[in-house]
Design a protein around this motif. Structure first.
Motif, PDB file in Angstrom:
ATOM      1  N   HIS A  41      91.504  15.589  55.994  1.00  0.00           N
ATOM      2  CA  HIS A  41      90.382  15.680  55.061  1.00  0.00           C
ATOM      3  C   HIS A  41      90.828  16.311  53.751  1.00  0.00           C
ATOM      4  O   HIS A  41      90.535  15.803  52.651  1.00  0.00           O
ATOM      5  CB  HIS A  41      89.259  16.500  55.706  1.00  0.00           C
ATOM      6  CG  HIS A  41      88.008  16.541  54.907  1.00  0.00           C
ATOM      7  ND1 HIS A  41      87.031  17.490  55.108  1.00  0.00           N
ATOM      8  CD2 HIS A  41      87.546  15.766  53.888  1.00  0.00           C
ATOM      9  CE1 HIS A  41      86.038  17.293  54.275  1.00  0.00           C
ATOM     10  NE2 HIS A  41      86.324  16.255  53.515  1.00  0.00           N
ATOM     11  N   LEU A  42      91.565  17.417  53.846  1.00  0.00           N
ATOM     12  CA  LEU A  42      92.045  18.095  52.648  1.00  0.00           C
ATOM     13  C   LEU A  42      92.996  17.200  51.859  1.00  0.00           C
ATOM     14  O   LEU A  42      92.893  17.082  50.635  1.00  0.00           O
ATOM     15  CB  LEU A  42      92.743  19.395  53.052  1.00  0.00           C
ATOM     16  CG  LEU A  42      93.231  20.305  51.921  1.00  0.00           C
ATOM     17  CD1 LEU A  42      92.055  20.838  51.118  1.00  0.00           C
ATOM     18  CD2 LEU A  42      94.041  21.468  52.499  1.00  0.00           C
ATOM     19  N   ARG A  57      82.238  13.898  57.686  1.00  0.00           N
ATOM     20  CA  ARG A  57      81.274  13.907  58.801  1.00  0.00           C
ATOM     21  C   ARG A  57      81.609  15.034  59.778  1.00  0.00           C
ATOM     22  O   ARG A  57      80.721  15.639  60.379  1.00  0.00           O
ATOM     23  CB  ARG A  57      81.291  12.561  59.510  1.00  0.00           C
ATOM     24  CG  ARG A  57      80.419  12.497  60.762  1.00  0.00           C
ATOM     25  CD  ARG A  57      80.424  11.098  61.357  1.00  0.00           C
ATOM     26  NE  ARG A  57      79.706  11.050  62.618  1.00  0.00           N
ATOM     27  CZ  ARG A  57      78.394  10.932  62.735  1.00  0.00           C
ATOM     28  NH1 ARG A  57      77.639  10.857  61.649  1.00  0.00           N
ATOM     29  NH2 ARG A  57      77.829  10.888  63.920  1.00  0.00           N
ATOM     30  N   TYR A  58      82.887  15.322  59.918  1.00  0.00           N
ATOM     31  CA  TYR A  58      83.331  16.343  60.868  1.00  0.00           C
ATOM     32  C   TYR A  58      83.821  17.612  60.159  1.00  0.00           C
ATOM     33  O   TYR A  58      83.788  18.692  60.737  1.00  0.00           O
ATOM     34  CB  TYR A  58      84.452  15.772  61.748  1.00  0.00           C
ATOM     35  CG  TYR A  58      84.050  14.449  62.341  1.00  0.00           C
ATOM     36  CD1 TYR A  58      83.135  14.381  63.386  1.00  0.00           C
ATOM     37  CD2 TYR A  58      84.528  13.248  61.801  1.00  0.00           C
ATOM     38  CE1 TYR A  58      82.710  13.162  63.890  1.00  0.00           C
ATOM     39  CE2 TYR A  58      84.113  12.019  62.311  1.00  0.00           C
ATOM     40  CZ  TYR A  58      83.203  11.981  63.346  1.00  0.00           C
ATOM     41  OH  TYR A  58      82.780  10.781  63.835  1.00  0.00           O
ATOM     42  N   ASN A  63      76.117  24.033  55.936  1.00  0.00           N
ATOM     43  CA  ASN A  63      75.951  24.847  54.728  1.00  0.00           C
ATOM     44  C   ASN A  63      76.711  24.272  53.538  1.00  0.00           C
ATOM     45  O   ASN A  63      76.759  24.892  52.472  1.00  0.00           O
ATOM     46  CB  ASN A  63      76.390  26.287  54.989  1.00  0.00           C
ATOM     47  CG  ASN A  63      77.873  26.403  55.317  1.00  0.00           C
ATOM     48  OD1 ASN A  63      78.580  25.403  55.452  1.00  0.00           O
ATOM     49  ND2 ASN A  63      78.353  27.622  55.458  1.00  0.00           N
ATOM     50  N   GLY A  64      77.330  23.100  53.726  1.00  0.00           N
ATOM     51  CA  GLY A  64      78.050  22.453  52.642  1.00  0.00           C
ATOM     52  C   GLY A  64      79.489  22.898  52.486  1.00  0.00           C
ATOM     53  O   GLY A  64      80.221  22.358  51.648  1.00  0.00           O
ATOM     54  N   ARG A  65      79.922  23.844  53.296  1.00  0.00           N
ATOM     55  CA  ARG A  65      81.290  24.339  53.217  1.00  0.00           C
ATOM     56  C   ARG A  65      82.214  23.499  54.090  1.00  0.00           C
ATOM     57  O   ARG A  65      81.845  23.048  55.179  1.00  0.00           O
ATOM     58  CB  ARG A  65      81.356  25.797  53.677  1.00  0.00           C
ATOM     59  CG  ARG A  65      80.510  26.750  52.842  1.00  0.00           C
ATOM     60  CD  ARG A  65      81.114  26.959  51.471  1.00  0.00           C
ATOM     61  NE  ARG A  65      80.342  27.936  50.693  1.00  0.00           N
ATOM     62  CZ  ARG A  65      80.717  28.391  49.511  1.00  0.00           C
ATOM     63  NH1 ARG A  65      81.837  27.973  48.968  1.00  0.00           N
ATOM     64  NH2 ARG A  65      79.960  29.276  48.859  1.00  0.00           N
ATOM     65  N   VAL A  66      83.438  23.333  53.607  1.00  0.00           N
ATOM     66  CA  VAL A  66      84.421  22.585  54.367  1.00  0.00           C
ATOM     67  C   VAL A  66      84.945  23.448  55.505  1.00  0.00           C
ATOM     68  O   VAL A  66      84.949  24.682  55.418  1.00  0.00           O
ATOM     69  CB  VAL A  66      85.581  22.136  53.441  1.00  0.00           C
ATOM     70  CG1 VAL A  66      86.417  23.329  53.010  1.00  0.00           C
ATOM     71  CG2 VAL A  66      86.458  21.101  54.125  1.00  0.00           C
ATOM     72  N   TRP A  76      84.237  32.480  51.060  1.00  0.00           N
ATOM     73  CA  TRP A  76      84.684  31.303  51.803  1.00  0.00           C
ATOM     74  C   TRP A  76      86.091  30.849  51.405  1.00  0.00           C
ATOM     75  O   TRP A  76      86.513  29.752  51.744  1.00  0.00           O
ATOM     76  CB  TRP A  76      83.696  30.132  51.687  1.00  0.00           C
ATOM     77  CG  TRP A  76      82.455  30.318  52.501  1.00  0.00           C
ATOM     78  CD1 TRP A  76      81.270  30.834  52.069  1.00  0.00           C
ATOM     79  CD2 TRP A  76      82.281  30.041  53.895  1.00  0.00           C
ATOM     80  NE1 TRP A  76      80.362  30.880  53.097  1.00  0.00           N
ATOM     81  CE2 TRP A  76      80.943  30.387  54.232  1.00  0.00           C
ATOM     82  CE3 TRP A  76      83.091  29.507  54.880  1.00  0.00           C
ATOM     83  CZ2 TRP A  76      80.426  30.234  55.512  1.00  0.00           C
ATOM     84  CZ3 TRP A  76      82.590  29.342  56.164  1.00  0.00           C
ATOM     85  CH2 TRP A  76      81.271  29.709  56.473  1.00  0.00           C
ATOM     86  N   PHE A  77      86.831  31.697  50.697  1.00  0.00           N
ATOM     87  CA  PHE A  77      88.230  31.389  50.432  1.00  0.00           C
ATOM     88  C   PHE A  77      89.043  31.715  51.677  1.00  0.00           C
ATOM     89  O   PHE A  77      88.867  32.778  52.284  1.00  0.00           O
ATOM     90  CB  PHE A  77      88.768  32.197  49.249  1.00  0.00           C
ATOM     91  CG  PHE A  77      88.071  31.916  47.947  1.00  0.00           C
ATOM     92  CD1 PHE A  77      87.694  30.629  47.606  1.00  0.00           C
ATOM     93  CD2 PHE A  77      87.796  32.942  47.058  1.00  0.00           C
ATOM     94  CE1 PHE A  77      87.043  30.364  46.409  1.00  0.00           C
ATOM     95  CE2 PHE A  77      87.148  32.689  45.853  1.00  0.00           C
ATOM     96  CZ  PHE A  77      86.770  31.385  45.520  1.00  0.00           C
TER      97      PHE A  77
END
Length: 434
Positions: A41-42, A57-58, A63-66, A76-77
């Protein structure tokens, strides 16, 4: 561990009990590869694959965070590029994925549950990698290029070879409910991160010096932990989904040794010493907060800066077993020690634990008869002081058996008074499940 996520996932699957392997049998060939999903994904940001939406999707949470690559800080870093790990955010990740997987298993969806199981495994494996739990810019400065030789330490650590077939351990149930399992796994990951931090220096020195046997011993340990935790979280999700908690597990989770949990590390108003003073705990005031902030873990001499777990130290710095006198008998056990002034704080959700039991006193081998005041404090409550008492080394230890309200989220074990010739001890601290 981007180099070997699939290796760890493959062995984790092989360690599962037969019924669980059978549930995911159709996904056996692909589940190990799903442990790479967050990395894919990254990478899809820059490799032109156009798979951001597919992986999101996964890999993107409600909350919108990866999905993080290891512990994250308050912003969230990831710890590899950020600051101090934030326990609440790590817990959010574990609860979301664990509950998602449990729900999919209950609906008998092996394919979809495997995709989320692989994504969660990636997070657990990154949290179990020494390269992910420390700021990597700091790591570069600790171990700079020398003699014209660059060591890309993060990549070397992530891809360290692992003879996975040598791991024979069975996965363990992490909790009886999703909330209990997520809490205990979160605390385990955070405690492991503290242990790994202590091994960063010898690990990286060994890598730079080519001492592969030393580096290999350290990495083998954490690859084993990573694999077993992966298998354990998959096993836990399946057992909870099927609603078949073994009686032995029910007994196991009734109590929790507080020393299994890592101490909270925060400088925050919740730990304001002036509040302790007003409640009758004779702490010293916070006169110079920029040099001596109000903090969640504190110890003065003999144990400077932070409390010690399952040991104390004499005046020469030698480790000494914990001990207290109770009913005229000398008792030993697990616990926490500090200097005469101490704060030891733990995350203790009152929704999971309803009682707390502990002995508190001055170590009988201390070189002073001075009195010390002890307190148990829960900052979330209107009346945060749950217990208070005063003893010296000549007295029997205090015995606190306390009820924990559901609103309680934090317990701080406080000690104040005395002098640098003594050690305070909290012996055999136990939480009792609700």
């Amino acid at each position: 561990m981007s180099g070997i996520h699939s290796v760890l996932g493959k062995r984790a699957f092989e360690l599962l009990p037969p019924a669980e392997r059978n549930f995911w049998k159709s996904e056996q060939a692909v589940l190990p590869g799903y442990c790479d999903l967050p990395d894919l994904h990254l990478a899809s940001q820059w490799d032109g694959s156009g798979k951001l939406e597919q992986y999101a999707r996964y890999g993107v949470m409600p909350n919108g965070r990866v999905t993080p690559h290891g512990p994250v800080d308050e912003n969230w870093f990831g710890a590899a590029l950020g600051g101090q790990p934030d326990a609440e955010k790590t817990l959010y990740v574990l609860r979301y994925y664990l509950k998602k997987i449990i729900g999919l298993i209950r609906r008998n969806q092996p394919a979809e549950s495997a995709l989320f199981a692989g994504t969660l495994a990636h997070f657990i494996q990154d949290c179990s990698s020494p390269g992910h739990i420390i700021n990597n810019v700091l790591l570069n400065h600790l171990f700079p290029v020398r003699h014209g030789k660059l060591f890309p330490l993060h990549g070397v650590i992530d891809g360290w070879p692992f003879e996975s077939g040598r791991l024979k351990s069975r996965p363990e149930l992490l909790g009886r409910t999703a909330d209990e399992a997520a809490f205990l796994l979160n605390e385990t990951l955070l405690r492991n991160a503290e242990i790994m931090t202590g091994e960063i220096i010898p690990l990286c020195q060994s890598i730079q010096a080519g001492r592969t046997s030393t580096a290999g011993r350290i990495m083998d340990r954490w690859n084993r932990v990573s694999t077993l935790l992966t298998a354990s979280v998959w096993h836990t999700a399946y057992v909870i989904a099927r609603g078949k908690i073994p009686p032995a597990a029910e007994r196991k989770f009734r109590t929790l040794d507080l020393t299994r949990l890592p101490l909270i590390h925060e400088n925050a108003p919740e730990f304001d010493r002036t509040k302790y003073i007003k409640a009758g705990i004779p702490f010293y005031d916070c006169i110079y907060p920029e040099c001596d902030p109000c903090r969640s873990r504190l110890s003065t001499d003999r144990i400077p800066f932070e409390p010690a777990v399952n040991t104390t130290y004499d005046g020469k710095g030698n480790a000494v077993p914990l001990a207290l006198i109770s009913s005229g008998k000398r008792l030993n056990g697990n616990g926490i020690a500090a200097g005469s002034y101490g704060v030891a704080s733990f995350r203790v959700p009152g929704t999971l634990y309803s009682e707390f039991d502990v002995l508190a006193g001055v170590h009988p081998d201390s070189g002073s008869d001075a009195k010390v005041t002890f307190g148990v404090w829960c900052p979330e409550l209107p009346e945060p002081l749950l217990a208070r008492g005063e003893v010296s080394r000549l007295d029997d230890a205090l015995h606190f058996h306390l009820l924990l309200p559901e609103k309680c989220r934090t317990l701080s074990l406080l000690s104040a008074g005395g002098n640098s010739k003594l050690s305070v001890v909290w012996l055999n601290p136990q939480l009792i499940s609700r």
